[in-house]
Design a protein around this motif. Structure first.
Motif, mmCIF file in Angstrom:
data_model
loop_
_atom_site.group_PDB
_atom_site.id
_atom_site.type_symbol
_atom_site.label_atom_id
_atom_site.label_comp_id
_atom_site.label_asym_id
_atom_site.label_seq_id
_atom_site.Cartn_x
_atom_site.Cartn_y
_atom_site.Cartn_z
ATOM 1 N N GLU A 1 0.843 -1.191 0.000
ATOM 2 C CA GLU A 1 0.000 0.000 0.000
ATOM 3 C C GLU A 1 0.877 1.238 0.000
ATOM 4 N N ILE A 2 0.473 2.221 -0.782
ATOM 5 C CA ILE A 2 1.148 3.514 -0.729
ATOM 6 C C ILE A 2 0.297 4.377 0.202
ATOM 7 N N VAL A 3 0.889 4.855 1.279
ATOM 8 C CA VAL A 3 0.115 5.636 2.259
ATOM 9 C C VAL A 3 0.604 7.081 2.266
ATOM 10 N N SER A 4 -0.276 7.996 2.693
ATOM 11 C CA SER A 4 0.183 9.383 2.763
ATOM 12 C C SER A 4 1.212 9.511 3.890
ATOM 13 N N ASP A 5 2.113 10.453 3.726
ATOM 14 C CA ASP A 5 3.281 10.545 4.604
ATOM 15 C C ASP A 5 2.930 10.621 6.087
ATOM 16 N N HIS A 6 1.814 11.262 6.418
ATOM 17 C CA HIS A 6 1.492 11.427 7.848
ATOM 18 C C HIS A 6 0.974 10.143 8.493
ATOM 19 N N GLU A 7 0.713 9.123 7.691
ATOM 20 C CA GLU A 7 0.193 7.877 8.261
ATOM 21 C C GLU A 7 1.255 7.035 8.947
ATOM 22 N N LEU A 8 2.523 7.324 8.678
ATOM 23 C CA LEU A 8 3.612 6.610 9.355
ATOM 24 C C LEU A 8 4.427 7.632 10.150
ATOM 25 N N PRO A 9 5.079 7.187 11.230
ATOM 26 C CA PRO A 9 5.895 8.112 12.020
ATOM 27 C C PRO A 9 6.964 8.791 11.163
ATOM 28 N N ALA A 10 7.382 9.969 11.582
ATOM 29 C CA ALA A 10 8.334 10.762 10.803
ATOM 30 C C ALA A 10 9.630 10.006 10.508
ATOM 31 N N ASP A 11 10.060 9.170 11.452
ATOM 32 C CA ASP A 11 11.348 8.480 11.268
ATOM 33 C C ASP A 11 11.198 7.139 10.546
ATOM 34 N N ARG A 12 10.000 6.843 10.061
ATOM 35 C CA ARG A 12 9.796 5.571 9.364
ATOM 36 C C ARG A 12 9.398 5.811 7.915
ATOM 37 N N HIS A 13 10.146 5.244 6.981
ATOM 38 C CA HIS A 13 9.861 5.449 5.558
ATOM 39 C C HIS A 13 8.847 4.452 5.024
ATOM 40 N N ALA A 14 8.850 3.278 5.647
ATOM 41 C CA ALA A 14 7.964 2.207 5.208
ATOM 42 C C ALA A 14 7.902 1.176 6.320
ATOM 43 N N GLU A 15 6.981 0.238 6.202
ATOM 44 C CA GLU A 15 6.925 -0.825 7.216
ATOM 45 C C GLU A 15 6.336 -2.082 6.602
ATOM 46 N N THR A 16 6.634 -3.205 7.231
ATOM 47 C CA THR A 16 6.103 -4.475 6.750
ATOM 48 C C THR A 16 5.367 -5.160 7.886
ATOM 49 N N GLU A 17 4.107 -5.482 7.617
ATOM 50 C CA GLU A 17 3.318 -6.216 8.604
ATOM 51 C C GLU A 17 3.419 -7.683 8.202
ATOM 52 N N ILE A 18 4.174 -8.426 8.997
ATOM 53 C CA ILE A 18 4.501 -9.798 8.615
ATOM 54 C C ILE A 18 3.271 -10.709 8.557
ATOM 55 N N MET A 19 2.398 -10.615 9.533
ATOM 56 C CA MET A 19 1.257 -11.531 9.577
ATOM 57 C C MET A 19 0.368 -11.431 8.335
ATOM 58 N N SER A 20 0.071 -10.205 7.913
ATOM 59 C CA SER A 20 -0.800 -10.036 6.751
ATOM 60 C C SER A 20 -0.002 -9.955 5.442
ATOM 61 N N GLY A 21 1.320 -9.867 5.549
ATOM 62 C CA GLY A 21 2.145 -9.759 4.353
ATOM 63 C C GLY A 21 1.961 -8.435 3.630
ATOM 64 N N THR A 22 1.752 -7.372 4.410
ATOM 65 C CA THR A 22 1.505 -6.065 3.809
ATOM 66 C C THR A 22 2.681 -5.118 4.008
ATOM 67 N N ILE A 23 3.170 -4.567 2.911
ATOM 68 C CA ILE A 23 4.199 -3.539 2.970
ATOM 69 C C ILE A 23 3.514 -2.195 2.773
ATOM 70 N N ARG A 24 3.779 -1.267 3.676
ATOM 71 C CA ARG A 24 3.240 0.096 3.521
ATOM 72 C C ARG A 24 4.397 1.044 3.265
ATOM 73 N N ILE A 25 4.265 1.843 2.224
ATOM 74 C CA ILE A 25 5.335 2.765 1.839
ATOM 75 C C ILE A 25 4.777 4.179 1.777
ATOM 76 N N LYS A 26 5.520 5.118 2.354
ATOM 77 C CA LYS A 26 5.105 6.518 2.273
ATOM 78 C C LYS A 26 5.116 6.969 0.822
ATOM 79 N N GLU A 27 4.102 7.756 0.495
ATOM 80 C CA GLU A 27 3.937 8.274 -0.860
ATOM 81 C C GLU A 27 5.210 8.942 -1.401
#
Ligand code: ZN
Length: 171
Positions: free
Chosen positions: A52-78
């Motif tokens: 998923e491409i998420v808007s920048d404010h949806e993740l903490p300032a110091d995080r560029h992206a994250e991976t949720e292992i259980m659901s296999g979802t990678i979220r990346i700041k726009e």
């Protein structure tokens, strides 16, 4: 993920896995991995992978992206995704880093443990070190860049100079 540790893996083992994945994808002789396009390829060919491409404010300032292992979802700041699409090395590596987390835990099946005893985690059993190591080995082929200097590695592989230098010094 400091509260977790993974079964130990050496750089040599992660390099072999990175080479294997490159082969499977037909990128054996490819200096520059099309990492953004791989997100779409993996979405199609791998079960339980999506991004998923998420808007920048949806993740903490110091995080560029994250991976949720259980659901296999990678979220990346726009902003990161856009720069990665434009070929910015640092942002391409961010995408590779998250893909590395996914591959290691969901595809290779490395065992992840909760650090209940709060013991000191060695680098080679840290999920973050392993993801950094795998991403570097995947984006910068050890075999193809063996004779290159960092500047050339950065240019040909589409990675930052820092990443190129790091691989150069750890080969
Ligand atoms: Zn990470």
């Amino acid at each position: 993920m400091e509260n977790y540790f993974v079964e130990a893996k050496s750089r040599k083992e992660l390099r072999m896995l990175a080479t294997m994945v490159r082969k499977k994808l037909g990128f054996e002789n490819e200096l520059r991995i099309p990492i953004v396009e791989l997100l779409d390829v993996f979405s199609v060919v791998l079960n339980n992978f999506n991004y998923e491409i998420v808007s920048d404010h949806e993740l903490p300032a110091d995080r560029h992206a994250e991976t949720e292992i259980m659901s296999g979802t990678i979220r990346i700041k726009e902003s990161i995704y856009e720069r990665a699409c434009n070929g910015e090395g640092r942002d391409r590596m961010t995408v590779a880093h998250e893909i590395a987390h996914y591959l290691m835990l969901r595809v290779f099946g490395f065992k992840l443990y909760r650090n209940v005893g709060k013991r000191e985690i060695k680098s080679f059993e840290s999920p973050e070190w392993q993801a950094k190591c795998f991403a570097g080995e995947f984006m910068i082929s050890h075999a193809l860049t063996a004779a290159m200097e960092p500047e050339e590695i950065a240019d040909k592989c589409g990675v930052s100079f820092e990443a190129a230098l790091y691989q150069h010094d750890h080969r």
